[in-house]
Structures are given as C-alpha cells and as structure tokens.
Design an enzyme around this catalytic site. Structure first.
Site, PDB file in Angstrom:
ATOM      1  N   LYS A 118       0.812  -1.210   0.000  1.00  0.00           N
ATOM      2  CA  LYS A 118       0.000   0.000   0.000  1.00  0.00           C
ATOM      3  C   LYS A 118       0.849   1.267   0.000  1.00  0.00           C
ATOM      4  O   LYS A 118       0.488   2.270  -0.619  1.00  0.00           O
ATOM      5  CB  LYS A 118      -0.935  -0.001   1.209  1.00  0.00           C
ATOM      6  CG  LYS A 118      -2.026  -1.059   1.125  1.00  0.00           C
ATOM      7  CD  LYS A 118      -2.921  -1.023   2.355  1.00  0.00           C
ATOM      8  CE  LYS A 118      -4.022  -2.058   2.259  1.00  0.00           C
ATOM      9  NZ  LYS A 118      -4.917  -2.044   3.443  1.00  0.00           N
ATOM     10  N   LYS A 202      -6.158  -8.886  -8.228  1.00  0.00           N
ATOM     11  CA  LYS A 202      -7.318  -9.027  -7.350  1.00  0.00           C
ATOM     12  C   LYS A 202      -8.400  -8.023  -7.743  1.00  0.00           C
ATOM     13  O   LYS A 202      -8.096  -6.893  -8.124  1.00  0.00           O
ATOM     14  CB  LYS A 202      -6.891  -8.791  -5.900  1.00  0.00           C
ATOM     15  CG  LYS A 202      -7.977  -9.063  -4.868  1.00  0.00           C
ATOM     16  CD  LYS A 202      -7.427  -8.865  -3.460  1.00  0.00           C
ATOM     17  CE  LYS A 202      -8.517  -9.061  -2.424  1.00  0.00           C
ATOM     18  NZ  LYS A 202      -8.010  -8.831  -1.043  1.00  0.00           N
ATOM     19  N   LYS A 205     -11.809  -2.296  -5.436  1.00  0.00           N
ATOM     20  CA  LYS A 205     -12.751  -1.181  -5.440  1.00  0.00           C
ATOM     21  C   LYS A 205     -12.196   0.003  -6.223  1.00  0.00           C
ATOM     22  O   LYS A 205     -12.947   0.867  -6.662  1.00  0.00           O
ATOM     23  CB  LYS A 205     -13.032  -0.730  -4.001  1.00  0.00           C
ATOM     24  CG  LYS A 205     -13.462  -1.833  -3.057  1.00  0.00           C
ATOM     25  CD  LYS A 205     -13.415  -1.348  -1.603  1.00  0.00           C
ATOM     26  CE  LYS A 205     -13.675  -2.482  -0.627  1.00  0.00           C
ATOM     27  NZ  LYS A 205     -13.564  -2.059   0.780  1.00  0.00           N
TER      28      LYS A 205
END
Length: 342
Positions: A118, A202, A205
């Site tokens: 991240k 993956k 969102k």
C-alpha cells in the site's frame, strides 16, 4: 484461565472505503452469513477506524459505513443473531489498540507485506496509522477474545501477527492464556476473487474501469453485462481442474461460479468441461443475477432509510461493549494501569 475456557467466537470486519464488490461478498460476507448459524457467537464490524489510515472525505465515509452495514444485512447477516456495529462506536477498540502498539515490535510491523504494497515508494509520507494498523486489527479480534477469524488468504499474516501479540502479552504479563490463540479460517473456492479484465490482479474497489469488478450495488442488467464481457481465452473449459492452472481468467470465472452456486470447482468442471464460453458465461451471468440482484435491491432499500441502519448499528455497538468492556478493564488491571474509583 486456559484456552479451553474461551467461548467459541468469530470476529471479522470490512473497511468502508470505495464500495463493496463481489470480492467482499464471496471472500468475506457470504462466509460470515454461513458461520452465523453454526456453533459460534458471531461479531461483525464495519472497521471505519481502519479506513482513515488514508484520507477519506468525511461525508463519503459516513455514507460508505452505512453502505457496508447495508451490505451485511442485505446479504443475510441478522442483527438479532450476530452482533453488527461500526468500530468507531466502540472506543474500546482504540484503547486496546494503543496497548498493543506497546506490545508489538517494530520489526514485526516491518515484515507486514500489505503495508509495503500500500505504501509503495512513498513509505515516508504515509500515515503512522497505515503503518501501525495491524496492531489495531489485533485489538479488534482480541477485544472479544475471538477464537476464529474468517479472512482471505492475503489477511492470514495479520492473524499470525495477532497471535504473536497475544502470546507476547500473555508471556510478558504472566497472564497465562488471557488472550486466546485465534485461528484464521480460509476456505471456499473464491476466497480471492480476481479482476474480470485481468485474472492476475485481485478484484479491487479502486480499479481503473468499472468493468473490472462487480459492485454489490450493480443492478441485474449491469451484473449480466459485466460477466458476459469478462475477459476469457479462446479455449473451451477443460475436462479437469489441472487444465485451469495456466488460465487465470478461466480459473477466476470457474471459482466465482462455484462460490455462487455452493459447488466445488470439480463439480463446475464436471458440468461444463469441454463447453465453450458461449454457454458458460451466460450461465454464470444468470446465476450471478439470481444471487446478487436481490442483495443490491435490498441494499438500496436500506440506504433509503439511514436512520434504521443507525438504529441497528447502535444496538449492535451496545452489545459489543458488553463483551469488550470487561475484557479491556481486565487488560488494564493486568498491565497495571490505575483507574481511581474503579
């Protein structure tokens, strides 16, 4: 106290950022619903404190928190059977999180792969919360003495860290088995749902194209369109699972079908092996509409009555505090923190 005295209790949560996807449903919420009727006390949380480790628009965060709660309820989480609440409404999470910040070691945090993913090259510029959030996640779990944690494969490391923190706390304070050694539950054919346009990534969102994902708010027509346009390859479905090993898009769609239909991957291949995508993708689209469209419809109904969502979350937070507060106060006693009058 011994480990055997801990009530079988499930805890898990979802972060309210960016909206719910099919990945959240198959990898988490559907499994939460399945566990609700088993021999566990089930506690499910909208983890809004985790969401603010990166910047969130305040109004959008409140909306997203209610939307995740609506997604839980529309999918089958019954607030009378499970405890459902948002994290910020139970301040004991943050209080235990601080104690665990003082138990966890910096070296443990440096090994957390999700932080590296991240933060990327901007690790010096991200929030301290993003770096330290795994200890808050440990507090989320151990605040309820949870014994089982349903997670995706990518969250297994966080449960391992939770066990490390529990073990170190118990040892440092000679607290025997005060905090239990929780077990991750990673099961099912689609615990990791992949991107509909790139099976190596993956489902997210935050992907660039809305066609990459199924949103839990998508209507029936949109769900069908996205599956019919999902990326595949020229070959028909194989006759055995081994034939999917080098075909990520095909494997992802088979996984999704199996999870939605409560079938094994082997059973899907037994039914569709040798068939072309012209048969399988419409069948998958029909199945997805059957399973998901009622959820999106109910989510919309719930979101039209935010006061009712808030009422249910408040009731859940009161129930959560009844479990959390005695455990937190006992933790304070073990640590030696003075609370005059208590």
């Amino acid at each position: 106290m011994t480990a055997a005295t801990h009530t079988p209790r499930v805890f898990s949560g979802i972060k309210p950022s960016g909206g719910l996807t099919l990945g959240n449903y198959l990898g988490a919420i559907k499994r939460f619903v399945d566990m609700q009727g088993q021999d566990y006390e089930t506690i499910y949380c909208v983890v809004d404190l985790h969401a603010i480790t990166v910047w969130q628009d305040p109004a959008e965060l409140k909306h997203a928190t209610r939307e995740v709660a609506a997604g839980f309820i529309a999918s089958g989480i019954d607030p009378s059977k499970s405890i459902l609440f948002n994290q910020a409404s139970v301040p004991q999470h943050a209080e235990l999180g601080w104690i665990f910040n003082c138990v966890a070691r910096v070296g443990w945090m440096n090994r957390m792969t999700q932080f590296k993913d991240k933060a990327g090259k901007n690790a010096e510029k991200v929030s301290l919360g993003l770096y330290a959030y795994p200890s808050l996640m440990a507090a989320d779990i151990l605040l309820y003495h949870a014994t089982h944690v349903p997670v995706g494969e990518d969250q297994k490391q966080h449960v391992e860290l939770t066990r490390d923190i529990a073990s170190k706390f118990n040892k440092d304070f000679k607290a025997e088995d005060f905090f239990p050694m929780c077990e991750p539950i990673i099961e099912g054919p689609a615990t990791r749902v992949m991107n509909l346009r790139d099976g190596s990534k993956k489902m997210s969102k935050s992907g660039e194209s809305d066609m990459e994902r199924i949103n839990m708010t998508d209507d029936a027509d949109t769900i069908a369109k996205k599956f019919k346009k999902a990326k595949t390859d020229p070959e028909p479905l194989p006759e055995s699972l081994d034939g999917l090993s080098e075909r990520p898009e095909a494997r992802n769609l088979v996984n999704i079908y199996a999870a939605l239909a409560d079938m094994t991957n082997e059973a899907v291949i037994a039914e569709f092996g040798g068939e072309g995508w012209g048969k399988f993708k419409p069948a998958l689209a029909d199945l997805a509409v059957e399973k998901l469209a009622p959820i999106s419809t109910e989510m919309k109904r719930l979101m039209d009555d935010p006061a009712e969502i808030d009422r249910l979350l408040l009731k859940g937070s009161d129930r959560a505090k009844e479990i959390a507060e005695p455990i937190l106060q006992k933790t304070y006693d073990i640590v030696g923190l003075l609370r005059p009058g208590m």
